[in-house]
Design a protein around this motif. Structure first.
Motif, PDB file in Angstrom:
ATOM      1  N   CYS A 155     -29.206 -14.058  70.582  1.00  0.00           N
ATOM      2  CA  CYS A 155     -29.528 -12.739  70.049  1.00  0.00           C
ATOM      3  C   CYS A 155     -29.597 -11.717  71.178  1.00  0.00           C
ATOM      4  N   THR A 156     -29.514 -10.471  70.779  1.00  0.00           N
ATOM      5  CA  THR A 156     -29.642  -9.356  71.708  1.00  0.00           C
ATOM      6  C   THR A 156     -30.852  -8.529  71.282  1.00  0.00           C
ATOM      7  N   GLY A 157     -31.474  -7.870  72.248  1.00  0.00           N
ATOM      8  CA  GLY A 157     -32.618  -7.016  71.958  1.00  0.00           C
ATOM      9  C   GLY A 157     -32.317  -5.585  72.346  1.00  0.00           C
ATOM     10  N   GLU A 158     -32.245  -4.731  71.353  1.00  0.00           N
ATOM     11  CA  GLU A 158     -31.949  -3.319  71.601  1.00  0.00           C
ATOM     12  C   GLU A 158     -33.150  -2.462  71.236  1.00  0.00           C
ATOM     13  N   ILE A 159     -33.300  -1.380  71.981  1.00  0.00           N
ATOM     14  CA  ILE A 159     -34.426  -0.477  71.801  1.00  0.00           C
ATOM     15  C   ILE A 159     -33.918   0.835  71.210  1.00  0.00           C
ATOM     16  N   TYR A 160     -34.526   1.250  70.136  1.00  0.00           N
ATOM     17  CA  TYR A 160     -34.239   2.534  69.508  1.00  0.00           C
ATOM     18  C   TYR A 160     -35.528   3.337  69.449  1.00  0.00           C
ATOM     19  N   LYS A 161     -35.421   4.597  69.090  1.00  0.00           N
ATOM     20  CA  LYS A 161     -36.592   5.474  69.050  1.00  0.00           C
ATOM     21  C   LYS A 161     -37.664   4.930  68.104  1.00  0.00           C
ATOM     22  N   ASP A 162     -37.239   4.370  66.967  1.00  0.00           N
ATOM     23  CA  ASP A 162     -38.185   3.965  65.934  1.00  0.00           C
ATOM     24  C   ASP A 162     -38.241   2.463  65.674  1.00  0.00           C
ATOM     25  N   LYS A 163     -37.530   1.663  66.496  1.00  0.00           N
ATOM     26  CA  LYS A 163     -37.524   0.224  66.239  1.00  0.00           C
ATOM     27  C   LYS A 163     -37.052  -0.564  67.446  1.00  0.00           C
ATOM     28  N   VAL A 164     -37.341  -1.853  67.392  1.00  0.00           N
ATOM     29  CA  VAL A 164     -36.764  -2.834  68.294  1.00  0.00           C
ATOM     30  C   VAL A 164     -35.887  -3.704  67.401  1.00  0.00           C
ATOM     31  N   LYS A 165     -34.612  -3.809  67.735  1.00  0.00           N
ATOM     32  CA  LYS A 165     -33.653  -4.541  66.911  1.00  0.00           C
ATOM     33  C   LYS A 165     -33.206  -5.795  67.642  1.00  0.00           C
ATOM     34  N   LEU A 166     -33.394  -6.953  66.985  1.00  0.00           N
ATOM     35  CA  LEU A 166     -32.842  -8.201  67.492  1.00  0.00           C
ATOM     36  C   LEU A 166     -31.659  -8.551  66.610  1.00  0.00           C
ATOM     37  N   THR A 167     -30.487  -8.639  67.226  1.00  0.00           N
ATOM     38  CA  THR A 167     -29.269  -8.978  66.494  1.00  0.00           C
ATOM     39  C   THR A 167     -28.855 -10.389  66.863  1.00  0.00           C
ATOM     40  N   PHE A 168     -28.716 -11.221  65.856  1.00  0.00           N
ATOM     41  CA  PHE A 168     -28.303 -12.613  66.036  1.00  0.00           C
ATOM     42  C   PHE A 168     -26.792 -12.684  65.930  1.00  0.00           C
ATOM     43  N   ALA A 169     -26.159 -13.201  66.995  1.00  0.00           N
ATOM     44  CA  ALA A 169     -24.700 -13.197  67.098  1.00  0.00           C
ATOM     45  C   ALA A 169     -24.023 -13.917  65.938  1.00  0.00           C
ATOM     46  N   LYS A 170     -24.613 -15.009  65.476  1.00  0.00           N
ATOM     47  CA  LYS A 170     -24.042 -15.781  64.370  1.00  0.00           C
ATOM     48  C   LYS A 170     -25.023 -15.824  63.200  1.00  0.00           C
ATOM     49  N   GLY A 171     -25.742 -14.731  63.013  1.00  0.00           N
ATOM     50  CA  GLY A 171     -26.794 -14.688  62.006  1.00  0.00           C
ATOM     51  C   GLY A 171     -26.344 -14.980  60.589  1.00  0.00           C
ATOM     52  N   ALA A 172     -25.118 -14.600  60.247  1.00  0.00           N
ATOM     53  CA  ALA A 172     -24.633 -14.837  58.884  1.00  0.00           C
ATOM     54  C   ALA A 172     -24.502 -16.324  58.582  1.00  0.00           C
ATOM     55  N   LEU A 173     -24.431 -17.159  59.618  1.00  0.00           N
ATOM     56  CA  LEU A 173     -24.306 -18.601  59.425  1.00  0.00           C
ATOM     57  C   LEU A 173     -25.658 -19.313  59.415  1.00  0.00           C
ATOM     58  N   LEU A 174     -26.727 -18.576  59.651  1.00  0.00           N
ATOM     59  CA  LEU A 174     -28.061 -19.176  59.724  1.00  0.00           C
ATOM     60  C   LEU A 174     -28.782 -19.062  58.382  1.00  0.00           C
TER      61      LEU A 174
END
Length: 135
Positions: free
Chosen positions: A65-84
């Motif tokens: 996963c990746t951790g991105e910072i936005y003004k109103d959130k912290v977003k964790l994106t799972f590279a193969k999340g659709a398969l989990l």
């Protein structure tokens, strides 16, 4: 650009520079990722002038996963999340794609720590099973 700092040091710096709830959230998520997978490798990718600290990336036999910072959130994106499998319904973002899934964490939001660690372990299992089946 990084003065010889390790990816983990760069992520530490990123967390320190976030002097609000987002730094605490990213720090907590990072700790949970490390608890779920003690062999996880931290990287920093996609550094550019508009984002000199880049994006925190956690890998084990590929990107978990990746951790991105936005003004109103912290977003964790799972590279193969659709398969989990996500029986706890943690994924709440990027639900329409064929590959990735994400979790947006907002100020004051709670983390289902056990469900989150289960999801991390499932991502590790998926990555490592992909490597075994490729051999």
């Amino acid at each position: 650009m990084d003065d010889g700092k390790s990816p983990s040091q760069l992520i530490d710096e990123r967390i320190r520079k976030l002097d609000d709830w987002r730094g605490g959230m990213l720090s907590r998520l990072r700790a949970l990722i490390r608890q779920a997978d003690p062999e996880v490798v931290e990287e920093v990718k996609w550094r550019k002038p508009s984002n000199p600290l880049g994006v925190a990336v956690w890998e084990h036999a590929g990107i978990l996963c990746t951790g991105e910072i936005y003004k109103d959130k912290v977003k964790l994106t799972f590279a193969k999340g659709a398969l989990l499998e996500d029986p706890s319904g943690l994924f709440n973002s990027s639900l329409d794609g064929n590959v990735r899934r994400a979790i947006d964490f907002h100020e004051g939001g709670k983390i289902d720590e056990e469900a989150f660690k289960t999801l991390i372990r499932a991502a590790v299992a998926l990555n490592t099973s992909s490597i075994r089946s490729a051999k």
